[in-house]
Design an enzyme around this catalytic site. Sequence first.
Site, PDB file in Angstrom:
ATOM      1  N   ASP A   7     -64.187 -35.899 -53.858  1.00  0.00           N
ATOM      2  CA  ASP A   7     -63.864 -35.639 -55.268  1.00  0.00           C
ATOM      3  C   ASP A   7     -62.596 -36.353 -55.724  1.00  0.00           C
ATOM      4  OD1 ASP A   7     -66.051 -33.866 -55.349  1.00  0.00           O
ATOM      5  OD2 ASP A   7     -64.792 -32.159 -54.807  1.00  0.00           O
ATOM      6  N   GLU A  30     -73.179 -31.283 -62.471  1.00  0.00           N
ATOM      7  CA  GLU A  30     -71.772 -30.876 -62.414  1.00  0.00           C
ATOM      8  C   GLU A  30     -70.877 -32.102 -62.577  1.00  0.00           C
ATOM      9  OE1 GLU A  30     -71.413 -28.990 -58.620  1.00  0.00           O
ATOM     10  OE2 GLU A  30     -71.827 -30.803 -57.482  1.00  0.00           O
TER      11      GLU A  30
END
Length: 320
Positions: A34, A199
Amino acid sequence: MYLPTLAASTSLLVGVAYGYGAPGACSGACNIHDPGLILRESDGAYFRFSTGNRISYASAPSLEGPWTAIGSVLPDGSSIDLPGNTDLWAPDVQLVDGVYYVYYSVSTFGSQSSAIGVASSETMDPDTWTDHGSTGIQSDESKVYNAIDGNLFSDGGSLLMSFGSFFGNLYQAPMDSPTSVAAESYNIAYDPAGEHAVEAAFLYQNGDFYYLFFSAGKCCGYDSSMPAAGEEYKIKACRSSSATGEFVDADGVACTEGGGTIVLESHDNVYGPGGQGVFTDPTLGPVLYYHYVDTNIGYGDGQKLFGWNVIDFSSGWPVV
């Protein structure tokens, strides 16, 4: 990101070439999850934030590295009183009025007991981060969304926070300030199919359009439970002439009705790219950055690598 439960599959990705460019070079500390990326204005140094170690961060003289680990943004965890406040996920980093803000998620996998928090620093140097706690974007089982994976966007000075994971998918809310939400959120993307595997919203403007990038599919745990072919992470986009929507894909399908044009998916030795952002490099121009696993190395979450590709917007859609 939210980790769903999917049936295990022994089928692996067949090496099919889709014409995507290979990830750009990376040296030094390249095992991350991420990523969030920014340049420091004072000296042009690159800073990269990632999940783990209560938001790990590193610096480098260029996008290629060598990346040198700095430490943790919040070594004592978050002041938000929720489970997961000593874990912290999915950082997003933005510069607003000379201050660097890192947004982070407090939650546990699969839970809607979640919040988007924020820390700030004027320099991004070690031990200079102040935790401001929750932005006011929080969720529980009474909400239709999950308050994680925040991304701040400044639209001519008006601040917007895009966020969400599975459940009701992606939402957006106006912000009073970089640390405080202003009003109720509204839906900007939803996939009605299956487990609603959407997401990691990221908003980026190029020319007259605002592009909503997001990750779709299963993000994690490939070494223990492989998803069916095509159900692994991939990066999609929709666009709009307004930062607040309505976003549509290249076929004109609304992002709120399952739309999304694929920007990058598994190819060659690259598997499950996602957790992305877009960064304007002073030399290269727009760059898509993300994490992925190299099938020649392994599928473990701890083996994920920092990837990036230059984006070509000449067709009106992001191509890497």
